[in-house]
Design a protein around this motif. Structure first.
Motif, PDB file in Angstrom:
ATOM      1  N   ARG A   1      42.985  31.495  36.055  1.00  0.00           N
ATOM      2  CA  ARG A   1      43.627  31.085  37.304  1.00  0.00           C
ATOM      3  C   ARG A   1      43.309  32.038  38.452  1.00  0.00           C
ATOM      4  N   ASP A   2      42.916  33.281  38.111  1.00  0.00           N
ATOM      5  CA  ASP A   2      42.526  34.239  39.145  1.00  0.00           C
ATOM      6  C   ASP A   2      41.092  34.009  39.620  1.00  0.00           C
TER       7      ASP A   2
ATOM      8  N   PRO B   1      38.629  30.477  42.488  1.00  0.00           N
ATOM      9  CA  PRO B   1      37.938  30.398  43.786  1.00  0.00           C
ATOM     10  C   PRO B   1      36.458  30.786  43.704  1.00  0.00           C
ATOM     11  N   VAL B   2      36.157  31.862  42.958  1.00  0.00           N
ATOM     12  CA  VAL B   2      34.758  32.296  42.877  1.00  0.00           C
ATOM     13  C   VAL B   2      33.944  31.357  41.992  1.00  0.00           C
ATOM     14  N   VAL B   3      34.563  30.810  40.939  1.00  0.00           N
ATOM     15  CA  VAL B   3      33.871  29.826  40.095  1.00  0.00           C
ATOM     16  C   VAL B   3      33.553  28.576  40.914  1.00  0.00           C
ATOM     17  N   ALA B   4      34.492  28.165  41.762  1.00  0.00           N
ATOM     18  CA  ALA B   4      34.271  26.995  42.618  1.00  0.00           C
ATOM     19  C   ALA B   4      33.150  27.258  43.621  1.00  0.00           C
TER      20      ALA B   4
ATOM     21  N   ASP C   1      40.153  38.386  30.749  1.00  0.00           N
ATOM     22  CA  ASP C   1      40.969  38.046  29.597  1.00  0.00           C
ATOM     23  C   ASP C   1      40.145  37.248  28.579  1.00  0.00           C
ATOM     24  N   LEU C   2      40.238  37.635  27.287  1.00  0.00           N
ATOM     25  CA  LEU C   2      39.430  37.007  26.245  1.00  0.00           C
ATOM     26  C   LEU C   2      39.725  35.517  26.105  1.00  0.00           C
ATOM     27  N   ARG C   3      40.980  35.131  26.250  1.00  0.00           N
ATOM     28  CA  ARG C   3      41.322  33.719  26.139  1.00  0.00           C
ATOM     29  C   ARG C   3      40.653  32.906  27.243  1.00  0.00           C
ATOM     30  N   SER C   4      40.568  33.488  28.417  1.00  0.00           N
ATOM     31  CA  SER C   4      39.901  32.807  29.534  1.00  0.00           C
ATOM     32  C   SER C   4      38.411  32.650  29.256  1.00  0.00           C
ATOM     33  N   ILE C   5      37.812  33.693  28.645  1.00  0.00           N
ATOM     34  CA  ILE C   5      36.397  33.609  28.292  1.00  0.00           C
ATOM     35  C   ILE C   5      36.172  32.478  27.298  1.00  0.00           C
TER      36      ILE C   5
END
Length: 320
Positions: free
Chosen positions: A108-109, A112-115, A150-154
């Protein structure tokens, strides 16, 4: 010199000399007159300008070789997608500089950069230019590797990437792009058609042996069996003429360049400069690696140039 042999002394060589003159001037200006803090302060403007050029390509771009990648403004013509590589490196570095966290970043952090990176990908992919679009994504991935996430995010991103790959293969990739992947898995699938380029490249590289055939003595090149020898397969020309040991020298030089770039990143005093150095070193070294792997039959043919070697003003100016 390699391009002179690849193009039989034709106009490509002399035109590239002009590009190199402009490129060296840009190199001097960017190295001594444009400080990183200027790029940091104007990162969003630079990103927006490049994206506007990419949009203009889709609407007004010039078609050549079945692709719509070139934009002409008066006497100036170029490929904005080349400069998008730098824009991605700048915008990712800016994001992490402006959004520093004491804890690991979660998905969730990062949206913006992924978009922002995804938007560049979406603008370049339809040209069609999957190679450059993919490289822009890999530049961002390289920068992400230097950030605590965060590993879960990866895990979620990897799963989403696998799903996107399936959807892309099924619905988005054109037939010739699929054939490039299939030819990579089975080089003899279509030896006289979509697999011709890769097979001729391997013949050229293999015939160079240890010491090579000598300058302008490569038969695959001079007899014109090797396709697109001044752009995508320019490394094959070098390998045929200078052999294994010449290629070793080239590998060492690019490795030193990548090491110096990462050393600059390590010694940087702020997040923006460090991540920008990582992104730019990834741009040059990953593009080099993919191009060489491509002509060696170790990667599908995706149409990425060899930095500082392949013909093309936009590519050379971007590297400079």
């Amino acid at each position: 010199i390699n391009l002179y042999s690849a193009s039989f002394g034709a106009g490509y060589f002399y035109t590239q000399l002009k590009h190199m003159g402009i490129g060296v001037a840009m190199f001097v200006v960017c190295a001594w007159l444009v400080p990183p803090r200027f790029l940091n302060a104007n990162a969003y403007w630079i990103y927006g300008f490049i994206c506007s050029l990419l949009l203009a390509v889709l609407i007004l771009g010039k078609i050549g070789g079945g692709s719509q990648r070139w934009l002409s403004i008066g006497p100036i013509s170029g490929q904005p997608s080349e400069f998008a590589k730098i824009a991605v490196a700048i915008i990712v570095a800016k994001f992490f500089y402006a959004n520093r966290l004491q804890t690991a970043y979660r998905l969730r952090d990062l949206w913006p950069v992924v978009a922002a990176v995804g938007f560049v990908f979406v603008l370049i992919f339809p040209q069609p230019d999957f190679g450059t679009a993919g490289l822009c994504a890999l530049i961002a991935v390289a920068q992400f590797m230097f950030i605590r996430i965060d590993l879960r995010s990866i895990g979620l991103v990897v799963a989403a990437g696998a799903a996107s790959g399936f959807i892309g293969w099924t619905f988005l990739l054109k037939e010739y792009q699929k054939m490039r992947v299939l030819n990579f898995l089975n080089p003899d699938l279509d030896p006289s058609g979509t697999g011709y380029n890769a097979l001729q490249s391997l013949v050229a590289i293999g015939s160079g042996s240890l010491r090579g055939k000598g300058f302008m003595e490569g038969t695959q090149t001079q007899l014109q069996f090797l396709p697109t020898r001044h752009t995508d397969f320019v490394f094959s020309v070098f390998a045929e003429e200078h052999g294994f040991w010449g290629c070793v020298v080239l590998f060492v030089l690019f490795s030193i360049l990548a090491y110096l770039a990462l050393e600059i990143a390590r010694s940087s005093k702020d997040t923006f400069s460090g991540l920008l150095a990582v992104g730019l070193s990834a741009f040059i070294f990953v593009e080099f690696t993919i191009n060489v792997a491509m002509v060696l039959g170790m990667f599908p043919v995706v149409g990425l140039p060899l930095p500082l070697f392949s013909y093309g003003g936009s590519s050379l100016l971007t590297v400079c």
